[in-house]
Every structure is written in C-alpha cells, then in structure tokens.
Write a protein that holds these residues in place. Structure first.
Motif, PDB file in Angstrom:
ATOM      1  N   ALA A 238      -0.311  -2.605 -15.141  1.00  0.00           N
ATOM      2  CA  ALA A 238      -1.501  -2.563 -15.991  1.00  0.00           C
ATOM      3  C   ALA A 238      -2.738  -2.110 -15.232  1.00  0.00           C
ATOM      4  CB  ALA A 238      -1.743  -3.940 -16.609  1.00  0.00           C
ATOM      5  N   LEU A 239      -2.677  -2.134 -13.904  1.00  0.00           N
ATOM      6  CA  LEU A 239      -3.804  -1.668 -13.103  1.00  0.00           C
ATOM      7  C   LEU A 239      -3.924  -0.148 -13.133  1.00  0.00           C
ATOM      8  CD1 LEU A 239      -3.407  -3.950  -9.951  1.00  0.00           C
ATOM      9  CD2 LEU A 239      -5.012  -4.235 -11.832  1.00  0.00           C
ATOM     10  N   GLY A 240      -2.866   0.533 -13.583  1.00  0.00           N
ATOM     11  CA  GLY A 240      -2.907   1.980 -13.676  1.00  0.00           C
ATOM     12  C   GLY A 240      -1.847   2.694 -12.877  1.00  0.00           C
ATOM     13  N   MET A 241      -0.591   2.371 -13.134  1.00  0.00           N
ATOM     14  CA  MET A 241       0.523   3.013 -12.430  1.00  0.00           C
ATOM     15  C   MET A 241       1.766   2.931 -13.299  1.00  0.00           C
ATOM     16  SD  MET A 241       1.430   0.019  -9.649  1.00  0.00           S
ATOM     17  CE  MET A 241      -0.275  -0.517  -9.518  1.00  0.00           C
ATOM     18  N   PRO A 242       2.791   3.722 -12.998  1.00  0.00           N
ATOM     19  CA  PRO A 242       4.038   3.619 -13.763  1.00  0.00           C
ATOM     20  C   PRO A 242       4.637   2.219 -13.671  1.00  0.00           C
ATOM     21  CG  PRO A 242       4.014   5.624 -12.443  1.00  0.00           C
ATOM     22  CD  PRO A 242       2.837   4.810 -12.009  1.00  0.00           C
ATOM     23  N   GLY A 243       5.325   1.821 -14.735  1.00  0.00           N
ATOM     24  CA  GLY A 243       5.932   0.495 -14.751  1.00  0.00           C
ATOM     25  C   GLY A 243       6.926   0.287 -13.626  1.00  0.00           C
ATOM     26  N   SER A 244       7.658   1.345 -13.262  1.00  0.00           N
ATOM     27  CA  SER A 244       8.639   1.224 -12.193  1.00  0.00           C
ATOM     28  C   SER A 244       7.957   0.926 -10.859  1.00  0.00           C
ATOM     29  CB  SER A 244       9.455   2.510 -12.080  1.00  0.00           C
ATOM     30  OG  SER A 244       8.614   3.625 -11.809  1.00  0.00           O
ATOM     31  N   ARG A 245       6.778   1.462 -10.650  1.00  0.00           N
ATOM     32  CA  ARG A 245       6.063   1.209  -9.402  1.00  0.00           C
ATOM     33  C   ARG A 245       5.552  -0.230  -9.352  1.00  0.00           C
ATOM     34  NH1 ARG A 245       2.376   5.989  -8.414  1.00  0.00           N
ATOM     35  NH2 ARG A 245       4.410   6.950  -8.751  1.00  0.00           N
ATOM     36  N   GLY A 246       5.093  -0.718 -10.489  1.00  0.00           N
ATOM     37  CA  GLY A 246       4.681  -2.116 -10.543  1.00  0.00           C
ATOM     38  C   GLY A 246       5.836  -3.051 -10.257  1.00  0.00           C
ATOM     39  N   GLU A 247       7.015  -2.713 -10.772  1.00  0.00           N
ATOM     40  CA  GLU A 247       8.209  -3.526 -10.518  1.00  0.00           C
ATOM     41  C   GLU A 247       8.597  -3.470  -9.048  1.00  0.00           C
ATOM     42  OE1 GLU A 247      11.280  -6.120 -10.900  1.00  0.00           O
ATOM     43  OE2 GLU A 247       9.656  -5.690 -12.325  1.00  0.00           O
ATOM     44  N   THR A 248       8.436  -2.303  -8.419  1.00  0.00           N
ATOM     45  CA  THR A 248       8.743  -2.191  -6.993  1.00  0.00           C
ATOM     46  C   THR A 248       7.845  -3.101  -6.172  1.00  0.00           C
ATOM     47  OG1 THR A 248       9.530   0.094  -7.209  1.00  0.00           O
ATOM     48  CG2 THR A 248       8.844  -0.625  -5.018  1.00  0.00           C
TER      49      THR A 248
ATOM     50  N   ILE B   3      12.471   1.525  -3.163  1.00  0.00           N
ATOM     51  CA  ILE B   3      12.060   1.962  -1.829  1.00  0.00           C
ATOM     52  C   ILE B   3      12.980   3.093  -1.373  1.00  0.00           C
ATOM     53  CG2 ILE B   3      11.745   1.305   0.583  1.00  0.00           C
ATOM     54  CD1 ILE B   3       9.733  -0.010  -1.218  1.00  0.00           C
ATOM     55  N   GLY B   4      12.463   4.311  -1.395  1.00  0.00           N
ATOM     56  CA  GLY B   4      13.225   5.457  -0.925  1.00  0.00           C
ATOM     57  C   GLY B   4      13.014   5.677   0.561  1.00  0.00           C
ATOM     58  N   ASP B   5      13.557   6.785   1.053  1.00  0.00           N
ATOM     59  CA  ASP B   5      13.497   7.031   2.492  1.00  0.00           C
ATOM     60  C   ASP B   5      12.073   7.230   2.984  1.00  0.00           C
ATOM     61  OD1 ASP B   5      15.030   7.602   5.041  1.00  0.00           O
ATOM     62  OD2 ASP B   5      13.845   9.432   4.866  1.00  0.00           O
ATOM     63  N   TRP B   6      11.260   7.993   2.245  1.00  0.00           N
ATOM     64  CA  TRP B   6       9.884   8.226   2.689  1.00  0.00           C
ATOM     65  C   TRP B   6       9.151   6.904   2.865  1.00  0.00           C
ATOM     66  CZ3 TRP B   6       5.049   6.830   1.211  1.00  0.00           C
ATOM     67  CH2 TRP B   6       3.970   7.484   1.834  1.00  0.00           C
ATOM     68  N   THR B   7       9.198   6.057   1.850  1.00  0.00           N
ATOM     69  CA  THR B   7       8.481   4.780   1.900  1.00  0.00           C
ATOM     70  C   THR B   7       9.014   3.902   3.021  1.00  0.00           C
ATOM     71  OG1 THR B   7       8.125   4.906  -0.492  1.00  0.00           O
ATOM     72  CG2 THR B   7       7.762   2.777   0.559  1.00  0.00           C
TER      73      THR B   7
ATOM     74  N   ARG C  63       0.823  -1.202   0.000  1.00  0.00           N
ATOM     75  CA  ARG C  63       0.000   0.000   0.000  1.00  0.00           C
ATOM     76  C   ARG C  63       0.866   1.264   0.000  1.00  0.00           C
ATOM     77  NH1 ARG C  63      -5.070  -0.958   4.032  1.00  0.00           N
ATOM     78  NH2 ARG C  63      -5.436   1.162   3.335  1.00  0.00           N
ATOM     79  N   ALA C  64       1.980   1.228   0.706  1.00  0.00           N
ATOM     80  CA  ALA C  64       2.877   2.384   0.734  1.00  0.00           C
ATOM     81  C   ALA C  64       3.428   2.671  -0.658  1.00  0.00           C
ATOM     82  CB  ALA C  64       4.014   2.149   1.719  1.00  0.00           C
ATOM     83  N   VAL C  65       3.772   1.627  -1.388  1.00  0.00           N
ATOM     84  CA  VAL C  65       4.271   1.811  -2.754  1.00  0.00           C
ATOM     85  C   VAL C  65       3.154   2.316  -3.661  1.00  0.00           C
ATOM     86  CG1 VAL C  65       5.261   0.659  -4.760  1.00  0.00           C
ATOM     87  CG2 VAL C  65       6.075   0.075  -2.461  1.00  0.00           C
ATOM     88  N   LEU C  66       1.973   1.744  -3.528  1.00  0.00           N
ATOM     89  CA  LEU C  66       0.835   2.190  -4.339  1.00  0.00           C
ATOM     90  C   LEU C  66       0.548   3.669  -4.112  1.00  0.00           C
ATOM     91  CD1 LEU C  66      -1.708  -0.761  -3.919  1.00  0.00           C
ATOM     92  CD2 LEU C  66      -0.435  -0.165  -5.975  1.00  0.00           C
ATOM     93  N   GLY C  67       0.796   4.144  -2.890  1.00  0.00           N
ATOM     94  CA  GLY C  67       0.467   5.521  -2.545  1.00  0.00           C
ATOM     95  C   GLY C  67       1.520   6.547  -2.911  1.00  0.00           C
TER      96      GLY C  67
END
Length: 276
Positions: free
Chosen positions: A166-176, A206-210, A116-120
């Motif tokens: 494909a659900l609706g997010m950047p490819g990099s986020r899906g890979e994360t 995963i950056g510092d915020w996440t 959820r944190a990544v999705l957000g």
C-alpha cells in the motif's frame, strides 16, 4: 573515537553513496559528516562519522560501535593488495589506478539492507530511498520530534503482518519484504556478516541480483557479484557499445576472484561517470 584507515581512502565517494541513498528520518549527510539512528543491545542511540587525520572520527551515544562502523565504512581494506591483484587485468587496472581509495559501502544493519534491496528492485535509487522513508514513517519507531534523524528503521516484527504494498509497490514486492521479516525473526543471523547468497536465494522473491547485492553490502562477501546488474553490464560494453550478457560477464569476472565485489564497485563508479 578514531578508526585508522590505510591511505588512500576515498571519503567523498563513500559519503556520496550514503547521501544518495539516505533514508529520510533514519539517516542524513552533510559535506563532511554522516549521521543515523542506531539500536544496539536494545538501546537506542545515534551515530556520526566524519573524516579526520589518519582515519575516521566516530561519535556515538552508545558504546561498542567501532567494529560495526569499521565494517560499514570498509576501513580495513588494503588498497595495495587490491592493486596487486588487478595489476594484469586490462579492465580493472585502469579503474583501480584512477580510484585507488574506493571502498565498498556496507550496511549498518543487515535486515535494513535486505529490505532496502527489495524496495530497490526495478526502480531508481532515489525512488527507493523515498519509498524506504515512507516505510519508516509508517512502521518505524519515532525517537525525536525535531531534526533530520527522527526514527528507527522498522524491526522485523513490525512488518510481518502489514500491507506494505500500500506504500506504493507491487503486491509481490510487499510480500517479499514480509518474507524477509519472517526470515529475520526466525534466524537473526541470516542477514549478518558470514552468511551466504546461496542461502538467501532460497527465499521466495529473492533472485540472484538481490541475493548478491545483500551478500556484498551486508554479509561481507568480497566475492559477491550481481552479474545481471544493468550498471555493470553497461560499464563493460565495448567500443561498439554492445553490452555483454550476464552469463558472459560472470565468466569474465572469474579472473577477478576473490575480489569481485570490489570489481563491481569500480565498474559502478566508472558507469556513474559515463552516465554523468
């Protein structure tokens, strides 16, 4: 089952937090009750939590949930200790005085929270909840055909080879998210209480915020502090409305150790009021 809590306990605020972020199909909330699907030791069940005299009333179809519910709703927090810690801080004292019963809403499941944190990342809370609902519908296990709680959150194995973007997010986020799932499969304790933000920052995507957000809401780190969060920076703006830099906020937050996570929760609550 009753979980006792130290008064005051701000049930409306913690319920509002979970209500705004409820994943369709997995969670739902009413005026006085939070419900969700759960899995424990391979068994599927449901959980409901609501206020009661002296604490929280817990109803579950599975045994052994009390410790996790207690952690999720931060029932062991001592408001008096926090008030004493911030007694001489000009920023925190008025916030803690105004909301002495504020608690940190924690996650039922660390892997779920990490996803959820990544999705957000870089979208609104409401958008993230809707996106999580799509993820659940596509990859979660259906457990009921009627009602509001119909699915389990997807397990890590269900996500590692999927085209999640494909659900609706950047490819990099899906890979994360796939990386998060792989990490959870390799080590089921990585998102469990007792883990560290430093370890999470080693994961690609995963950056510092996440990492700090996961540490705060899943790992039980009461000193976690996502200093780059826009809400925290906005809440710390001066009368001239100039926000501090993340570096400056991190330096100011040194005075709040070892309870920086509670400081963050109070700043978010103050920012929400200001934003209306």
């Amino acid at each position: 089952m009753l979980i006792p809590v130290q008064s005051p306990y701000d049930w409306p605020s913690i319920l509002a937090f979970f209500t705004l972020r409820a994943i369709p199909g997995v969670e739902c909330a009413s005026a006085d009750r939070y419900e969700r699907s759960i899995v424990m030791n391979g068994e599927v069940g449901r959980l409901a939590v609501g206020p009661a005299t002296g604490g929280l009333e817990v109803t579950s179809s599975l045994p052994g949930v009390i410790d996790r519910v207690s952690r999720m709703f931060d029932t062991e927090h001592d408001p008096a200790r926090l008030a004493k810690h911030f007694a001489n801080d000009e920023v925190m004292l008025p916030l803690v005085t105004e909301r002495p019963g504020l608690r940190i809403p924690n996650a039922w499941d660390g892997f779920e929270l990490a996803v959820r944190a990544v999705l957000g990342q870089q979208i609104t809370v409401i958008q993230a909840a809707k996106l999580a609902g799509k993820l659940v519908t596509r990859y979660g296990r259906r457990i009921a055909d009627t009602g509001l709680v119909t699915h389990l959150f997807p397990e890590p194995a269900a996500l590692i080879d999927q085209d999640i973007a494909a659900l609706g997010m950047p490819g990099s986020r899906g890979e994360t998210i796939r990386n998060v799932a792989r990490a959870a499969l390799a080590d089921p304790t990585i998102f469990a209480p007792g883990g560290t933000a430093e370890r999470l920052r080693g994961m690609r995507g995963i950056g510092d915020w996440t990492a700090q957000y996961i540490a705060m809401r899943a790992l039980g780190d009461r000193d976690a502090f996502p200093a780059s969060d826009v809400g925290l920076l906005r809440a710390m703006a001066g009368k001239d409305r100039v926000r501090p830099t993340p570096k400056a906020l991190l330096a100011r937050a040194e005075l709040w150790r070892p309870y920086r996570a509670y400081a963050a929760q109070h700043l978010w609550a103050a920012d929400a009021v200001t934003m209306g």
